[in-house]
Design a protein around this motif. Sequence first.
Motif, mmCIF file in Angstrom:
data_model
loop_
_atom_site.group_PDB
_atom_site.id
_atom_site.type_symbol
_atom_site.label_atom_id
_atom_site.label_comp_id
_atom_site.label_asym_id
_atom_site.label_seq_id
_atom_site.Cartn_x
_atom_site.Cartn_y
_atom_site.Cartn_z
ATOM 1 N N PRO A 193 -53.268 -115.811 -31.532
ATOM 2 C CA PRO A 193 -51.924 -115.940 -30.952
ATOM 3 C C PRO A 193 -51.756 -117.173 -30.074
ATOM 4 C CG PRO A 193 -53.157 -114.226 -29.822
ATOM 5 C CD PRO A 193 -54.018 -114.695 -30.946
ATOM 6 N N THR A 207 -46.114 -109.564 -18.183
ATOM 7 C CA THR A 207 -46.138 -109.297 -19.622
ATOM 8 C C THR A 207 -47.565 -109.366 -20.154
ATOM 9 O OG1 THR A 207 -43.997 -110.351 -19.807
ATOM 10 C CG2 THR A 207 -45.221 -110.042 -21.846
ATOM 11 N N PHE A 219 -46.007 -104.905 -22.266
ATOM 12 C CA PHE A 219 -44.841 -105.771 -22.471
ATOM 13 C C PHE A 219 -43.643 -105.201 -21.723
ATOM 14 C CE2 PHE A 219 -46.774 -106.497 -26.924
ATOM 15 C CZ PHE A 219 -47.672 -107.409 -26.403
ATOM 16 N N GLN A 254 -37.358 -105.696 -32.474
ATOM 17 C CA GLN A 254 -38.434 -104.708 -32.412
ATOM 18 C C GLN A 254 -37.927 -103.304 -32.074
ATOM 19 O OE1 GLN A 254 -41.170 -106.496 -29.607
ATOM 20 N NE2 GLN A 254 -42.622 -106.965 -31.239
ATOM 21 N N ALA A 269 -40.460 -106.081 -22.304
ATOM 22 C CA ALA A 269 -39.252 -105.997 -23.122
ATOM 23 C C ALA A 269 -39.639 -106.138 -24.580
ATOM 24 C CB ALA A 269 -38.290 -107.123 -22.747
ATOM 25 N N PHE A 270 -38.777 -105.594 -25.438
ATOM 26 C CA PHE A 270 -38.985 -105.781 -26.862
ATOM 27 C C PHE A 270 -38.589 -107.191 -27.248
ATOM 28 C CE2 PHE A 270 -38.593 -101.084 -26.986
ATOM 29 C CZ PHE A 270 -39.738 -100.815 -27.714
ATOM 30 N N ARG A 271 -39.236 -107.720 -28.252
ATOM 31 C CA ARG A 271 -38.761 -108.972 -28.840
ATOM 32 C C ARG A 271 -37.554 -108.637 -29.715
ATOM 33 N NH1 ARG A 271 -43.796 -112.194 -30.246
ATOM 34 N NH2 ARG A 271 -44.546 -112.863 -28.210
ATOM 35 N N ARG A 290 -47.843 -118.045 -31.372
ATOM 36 C CA ARG A 290 -47.388 -116.682 -31.653
ATOM 37 C C ARG A 290 -47.254 -115.857 -30.387
ATOM 38 N NH1 ARG A 290 -50.221 -115.078 -37.227
ATOM 39 N NH2 ARG A 290 -49.467 -113.041 -36.688
ATOM 40 N N PRO A 299 -40.237 -113.297 -38.751
ATOM 41 C CA PRO A 299 -41.044 -114.518 -38.827
ATOM 42 C C PRO A 299 -42.433 -114.269 -38.245
ATOM 43 C CG PRO A 299 -39.461 -114.668 -37.038
ATOM 44 C CD PRO A 299 -39.132 -113.422 -37.806
ATOM 45 N N THR A 300 -43.383 -115.089 -38.665
ATOM 46 C CA THR A 300 -44.718 -115.033 -38.093
ATOM 47 C C THR A 300 -44.602 -115.134 -36.582
ATOM 48 O OG1 THR A 300 -45.422 -116.235 -40.011
ATOM 49 C CG2 THR A 300 -46.998 -116.075 -38.223
ATOM 50 N N GLY A 301 -45.349 -114.312 -35.899
ATOM 51 C CA GLY A 301 -45.280 -114.355 -34.451
ATOM 52 C C GLY A 301 -44.119 -113.561 -33.891
ATOM 53 N N GLY A 302 -43.332 -112.952 -34.763
ATOM 54 C CA GLY A 302 -42.195 -112.169 -34.302
ATOM 55 C C GLY A 302 -42.612 -110.847 -33.685
ATOM 56 N N GLY A 303 -43.868 -110.463 -33.937
ATOM 57 C CA GLY A 303 -44.360 -109.210 -33.363
ATOM 58 C C GLY A 303 -44.220 -108.039 -34.310
ATOM 59 N N LYS A 304 -44.681 -108.238 -35.562
ATOM 60 C CA LYS A 304 -44.588 -107.169 -36.552
ATOM 61 C C LYS A 304 -45.516 -106.012 -36.223
ATOM 62 C CE LYS A 304 -45.093 -110.148 -40.031
ATOM 63 N NZ LYS A 304 -44.550 -111.380 -39.454
ATOM 64 N N SER A 305 -46.732 -106.323 -35.782
ATOM 65 C CA SER A 305 -47.695 -105.226 -35.652
ATOM 66 C C SER A 305 -47.218 -104.167 -34.658
ATOM 67 C CB SER A 305 -49.092 -105.739 -35.302
ATOM 68 O OG SER A 305 -49.032 -106.934 -34.601
HETATM 69 P P1 ADP Z 1 -46.710 -111.185 -36.468
HETATM 70 O O1 ADP Z 1 -47.639 -110.208 -37.147
HETATM 71 O O2 ADP Z 1 -45.280 -110.828 -36.611
HETATM 72 O O3 ADP Z 1 -46.985 -112.591 -36.794
HETATM 73 P P2 ADP Z 1 -47.949 -110.198 -34.106
HETATM 74 O O4 ADP Z 1 -47.662 -108.770 -34.313
HETATM 75 O O5 ADP Z 1 -49.342 -110.660 -34.359
HETATM 76 O O6 ADP Z 1 -46.948 -111.089 -34.933
HETATM 77 O O7 ADP Z 1 -47.488 -110.594 -32.640
HETATM 78 C C1 ADP Z 1 -47.592 -111.923 -32.188
HETATM 79 C C2 ADP Z 1 -47.913 -111.967 -30.714
HETATM 80 O O8 ADP Z 1 -46.814 -111.519 -29.951
HETATM 81 C C3 ADP Z 1 -49.076 -111.081 -30.332
HETATM 82 O O9 ADP Z 1 -49.909 -111.807 -29.453
HETATM 83 C C4 ADP Z 1 -48.423 -109.908 -29.638
HETATM 84 O O10 ADP Z 1 -49.283 -109.358 -28.677
HETATM 85 C C5 ADP Z 1 -47.197 -110.542 -29.005
HETATM 86 N N1 ADP Z 1 -46.073 -109.608 -28.824
HETATM 87 C C6 ADP Z 1 -45.578 -108.739 -29.729
HETATM 88 N N2 ADP Z 1 -44.521 -108.057 -29.223
HETATM 89 C C7 ADP Z 1 -44.331 -108.494 -27.957
HETATM 90 C C8 ADP Z 1 -43.398 -108.184 -26.895
HETATM 91 N N3 ADP Z 1 -42.450 -107.258 -27.060
HETATM 92 N N4 ADP Z 1 -43.521 -108.856 -25.724
HETATM 93 C C9 ADP Z 1 -44.481 -109.785 -25.572
HETATM 94 N N5 ADP Z 1 -45.391 -110.127 -26.510
HETATM 95 C C10 ADP Z 1 -45.327 -109.503 -27.702
#
Ligand code: ADP
Length: 680
Positions: free
Chosen positions: A293, A572, A13, A20, A15-17, A319, A38-44
């Motif tokens: 995703p 990305t 990636f 993050q 950049a950070f979302r 996502r 939010p869902t899809g925000g990139g928690k993991s």
């Molecule tokens: P959440 O658990 O918050 O719903 P995920 O952690 O599953 O979200 O992330 C959602 C999607 O976003 C995944 O496909 C992940 O690879 C992507 N993602 C996360 N952070 C970034 C980033 N900084 N730039 C681009 N994609 C990202």
Amino acid sequence: MNAEAHLAEIFGFNAFRPGQREIVEVVAKGHDVLAIMPTGGGKSLCYQLPALLRDGVTLVISPLIALMRDQVRALREAGVEAGALTSHNSEAESEAVFKALHEGRLKLLYLAPERLASVAARDMLRRAAISLIAVDEAHCVSQWGHDFRPDYLRIGDLRRALDVPLAAFTATADAETRAEIIARLFDGREPEIFIQGFDRPNIHLAFEAKNGPRRQILAFADARRGRAGIVYCATRAKTETLARALSEEGHPACAYHGGMEADQRRTVEARFQQEDGLIVVATVAFGMGVDKPDIRWVAHVDLPKSIEAYYQEIGRAGRDGAPAETLTLFGADDIRLRRAQIDESLAPPERRTADHARLNALLGLAEAQTCRRQVLLRYFGEESGPCGNCDNCERPPEVFDGTTAVRKALSAILRTGECFGAGHLIDILIGNETEKVRARGHDRLPTFGVGKEHGRAEWQAIFRQMMGHDLVRPDPERHGALRMTEAARPILRGEAAITLRKDALRKAAQRRPAAKALVNEEDAPLLSALKAKRRALAERAGLPAYMIFNDRTLIEMAEARPATPDEMMKITGVGAKKLESYGADFLEVINGAVPPEQHPARRRLAGREAGSLYDRLAEAQLRLARGGDGLQKPMSCSASLLARVAETRPRDEAAMLRILGERRAERFGAAFMEILREFD
Ligand code: ADP
Ligand code: ZN
């Protein structure tokens, strides 16, 4: 390596979302954290990246086995040592995890919460070098939420026993749940709290009055052929008939609901995850386990039960951040059904009142006359401008002053004792002498025939909007009979006016819902070719397609058309390991030729400054192969030697000498130092 470098190298990636970076920093520092995103925000990423930055093992607790296994696979694809201990493990899998743990190689250990009940597991964790606990879907500790997991209550004890920092993540933001998480996971000691905005700007929002739902959904799906989607229905039976209808139209589609056998359900989940463009027609039972995703669209055949449910369900789309579309159908029957469900529930009265309010919020969104995203976000406490990515922004609805029509309808309701449903009331308004009308003497009412300026369909839309604005409600005691609410009184008394949507009066059959293109016309063929390549690679590797690269990454490739591994690395989603595994395949698709083979030592530097530095050093070395005068004995540096110079950047002659050795330093040292200075 720092956080930024890991982000690019491992996860690919650029950049950070939003949010993050801050979360990653404090989690890596070892602070207790509660992050609401939010869902899809990139928690993991917010625990995976700190796990790499910290010594020891990060323990990840997550409620769904399929998701854990998925994340572990994805991490391994990115070259990270991760493992899961769940009841689905084979003996060999668990053995491998223990071995990696024992040898101190493992960076992330995923654990199903059930495991926390076992003494053996707790002992194992105490002996392992756990340095951080990350809790995914932290709202599962809330006893009042619908995702409650009793085993989550053990996490607090575990944290106390291990005495390590804890980072909790959830998408559920309400204050009660937050307080419960803090009480149970952090012993009431306030963690650092991060709350990310609710907006998901890549999701297109649209609502349509229901009139021929089967036709409406088929048209919507048809315009999005080949893209993965979910159709939500209110009943099990409907999922099956609709899945069949979609299949008959040539879509890969299957049904999913809580009444199916567990392994049947698992098969559908696995297919959806693995395949590229499957449509799942489901009840809300198809929910938390869905972590794909690249879901490109979500359609609701029936109105969801609340605005929260709506937000959660549409939130499963897009996502990956690439454009996704939604369509929600709604009609008077939906409103009746949802009201009845609330009225018939066993919840205490104040709970039912709250549920009606949540449904009202969704109806307000359905009947909205301005930007839907503004209405949605305002409900969650966020102010924003018009979004430009919803149906109302694209085609502002025509409206009319509905005050007179509404007063006529209210009068018909009151004069018939609030005992009748919309059908009979409309007969009265348009002066239709049915048997029922005559039998009750309703043809003698002053309201009889006063609404002839609108046809039946128009009146239906007016009644629906009256229900949507909560001016009338179906009476739970009297089978669908409409009762006036307090909210309607000012309109009846002529103290307030109301504006209604006109487009809802027109037959909604006109428009065919056009799909949004993911890329422009010139790039579309390349995108298809990239997808085909991805599918082939995924099948060969037995991986879900998005785990090779997700849609967003392929879209970026189709648009940017990288020609070299260095350029590819800038896309990305392309990290070092993925570049190594798949870079050449995709470069070949883009450029029509196999890219020249690079030495692995050079490939490792792709996309970094060290890469260009390497190229300059290689040039210089070629030039000096026979010395400055071209008369000496040929001499060269190996690729790994050049890579070492490029990566370590020796500061002075002495350091250069240590790397190159005497003979090579004599021939190349000065030239290399000069290049290094240019890169300073
Ligand atoms: P959440 O658990 O918050 O719903 P995920 O952690 O599953 O979200 O992330 C959602 C999607 O976003 C995944 O496909 C992940 O690879 C992507 N993602 C996360 N952070 C970034 C980033 N900084 N730039 C681009 N994609 C990202
Ligand atoms: Zn909008």
